[in-house]
Scaffold this active site. Structure first.
Site, PDB file in Angstrom:
ATOM      1  N   SER A  70      -6.484  -2.492  12.810  1.00 14.85           N
ATOM      2  CA  SER A  70      -6.869  -3.010  11.448  1.00 14.85           C
ATOM      3  C   SER A  70      -8.310  -2.592  10.910  1.00 14.85           C
ATOM      4  O   SER A  70      -8.628  -2.742   9.829  1.00 14.85           O
ATOM      5  CB  SER A  70      -6.791  -4.536  11.307  1.00 14.85           C
ATOM      6  N   LYS A  73      -8.245  -0.698   7.726  1.00 22.00           N
ATOM      7  CA  LYS A  73      -8.398  -1.255   6.539  1.00 22.00           C
ATOM      8  C   LYS A  73      -9.730  -0.966   5.833  1.00 22.00           C
ATOM      9  O   LYS A  73      -9.752  -1.196   4.331  1.00 22.00           O
ATOM     10  CB  LYS A  73      -7.977  -2.942   6.574  1.00 22.00           C
ATOM     11  N   SER A 134      -7.141  -9.958   7.074  1.00 21.52           N
ATOM     12  CA  SER A 134      -6.536  -8.871   7.345  1.00 21.52           C
ATOM     13  C   SER A 134      -4.948  -8.767   6.910  1.00 21.52           C
ATOM     14  O   SER A 134      -4.252  -8.247   7.764  1.00 21.52           O
ATOM     15  CB  SER A 134      -6.666  -8.589   9.145  1.00 21.52           C
TER      16      SER A 134
END
Length: 452
Positions: A70, A73, A134
């Site tokens: 993640s 992102k 997230s």
């Protein structure tokens, strides 16, 4: 016999004194060990960077491509800020949930805020869910808003990565999830087994670029807790996955961002940043494990804490060379066809660098002249004051030096301190004639000497 005995006693005393001297030197003299060599970072890869200059202070396997999870992102965040800046998207713009984002949002095995099948959400809501919690479906929704489909958004991600110079970087989706977790709806043109890949150095570079271009991202990433759709039946508690934020379980002074990441493929990772006074560091750990070799949420923060402690305890921004500094071996340059035959050169601005305080004396400056400006060691008049003639190269006489995220250290300019006008043709003619007569005189003197 007495003489020989006396001599032997002197020799024995001498040996004893020598042994004592060696003992005292080895026990009293400080044993210098470079701190970075004694760091134990329990992660597959790691890097520590001065956020201001991009100077790398420590790295371990930082060029090895690994699963990024993640932390992906951060690229989605960058492209969102860019789209808003260009007027392509607005914060209050409504996103209509698609079948793709609805189904992903209902998978509670993933980090998510649940969407309603017929719901609509603002870009601001989805951005906060992405940056704080997230949230994966929210991230896909942002990608669809910007590019129409996640597949087209992935193309934008890879193009931007190339533009930023992010080496060994491949994006296959907007979230950092394994494509196999996307229920067969992974972006067109990518494989179901594909993963987002980046080395720690590229993650750090992306982090720095995001902070440099859009520092407002920290206003959201520093929020420890927020309620999604507070006061409605859809209210969802979003506790920041960055547990190093103030008030959270692994809090660390100065931490205000930025992005965690974890998947089975990538392990436990974190791109963190912390600021104290005027100093900000970026730390990236990938594939963090504990002392037993097991990955965990805590392991990534433990590894990050070691890096931050090393940065704040060992490093300061030191002035190594003052403005106006002149090199003893070359404080001037010759000027061809000028009213003056020489011009002084000096460092334009003070040279500061994030270094270990104890190593300040290890950095030695070297003048590197610009061959495109200085030809055969000379300048040709007319010469303007402030003309950049070269740069300083700082060399560390011992110990490790990792360079900069950009690949090149900052330009430390050396310039002329005054102007030199071009001489008129009369002056140049007289100077040329004088040189000619001087040459004749020297030749004549040599001839006379040879006669005798």
């Amino acid at each position: 016999m007495e003489v020989f005995k006396h001599v032997r006693n002197l020799i024995n005393k001498g040996l004893l004194i020598a042994l004592l001297a060696v003992f005292m030197i080895t026990t009293i003299t400080p044993q210098f060990v470079h701190a970075e060599e004694s760091l134990t970072i329990m992660a597959e890869a790691a890097i520590l960077v001065d956020a201001e200059s991009g100077k790398i202070l420590y790295e371990k396997n930082a060029e090895k491509p690994l699963g990024v999870a993640s932390m992906t992102k951060m690229m989605t965040e960058y492209l969102l800020f860019e789209a808003i800046k260009e007027g392509k998207v607005t914060w209050d713009q409504e996103y209509q949930v698609t079948d793709y984002t609805y189904r992903i949002s209902q998978d509670m095995r993933l980090s998510n805020v649940p969407f309603r099948e017929d719901g609509s959400y603002t870009i601001k809501e989805m951005y906060e869910a992405m940056a704080i919690f997230s949230a994966n479906a929210a991230t896909i929704g942002i990608a669809e808003t910007i590019a129409g489909t996640e597949s087209k958004f992935v193309q934008l991600m890879n193009e931007k990565a190339k533009e930023m110079g992010l080496a060994e970087t491949t994006f296959v989706n907007s979230t950092g999830l394994s494509n196999s977790s996307l229920m067969g709806m992974h972006p067109e043109g990518t494989k179901e087994t594909a993963e987002n890949i980046m080395p720690a150095r590229s993650v750090a570079k992306l982090t720095k670029i995001l902070l440099d271009d859009y520092p407002e991202v920290l206003e959201t990433t520093k929020i420890p807790l927020k309620m999604f759709r507070e006061g409605t039946s859809d209210e969802t508690r979003m506790e920041n996955w960055n547990s190093m934020l103030p008030g959270l379980i692994y809090e660390y002074e100065g931490v205000d961002g930025l992005k965690t990441g974890s998947t089975d493929f990538a392990g436990y990772s974190f791109a963190g940043t912390a600021k104290r006074d005027d100093t900000r560091f970026i730390a990236v750990v990938m594939g963090a494990v504990d002392s037993e070799g097991a990955g965990s949420y805590k392991a990534r923060f433990d590894a990050t804490r070691v890096l931050f402690d090393y940065g704040f305890d060992e490093f300061t921004n030191e002035e190594l060379i003052p403005a106006g500094y002149q090199f003893k071996e070359q404080g001037t340059l010759e000027v061809d066809k000028g009213v003056e035959e020489k011009v002084a050169i000096a460092v334009k601005e003070p040279v500061t660098m994030m270094i270990r305080t104890a190593e300040k004396e290890l950095y030695q400056p070297e003048l590197v002249l610009d061959d495109s400006v200085v030809e055969k060691g000379k300048l040709e008049a007319e010469v303007e004051e402030g003309l950049v003639v070269g740069s300083i190269q700082l060399t560390k006489t011992e110990g490790s030096e990792y360079g900069y995220l950009s690949g090149n250290e900052n330009k430390l300019e050396v310039a002329t301190t005054e102007s030199v006008e071009r001489a008129g043709w009369v002056s140049l003619s007289l100077r040329s004639a004088g040189g000619f007569l001087s040459s004749l005189w020297d030749d004549a003197g040599t001839f006379v000497k040879e006669l005798f």
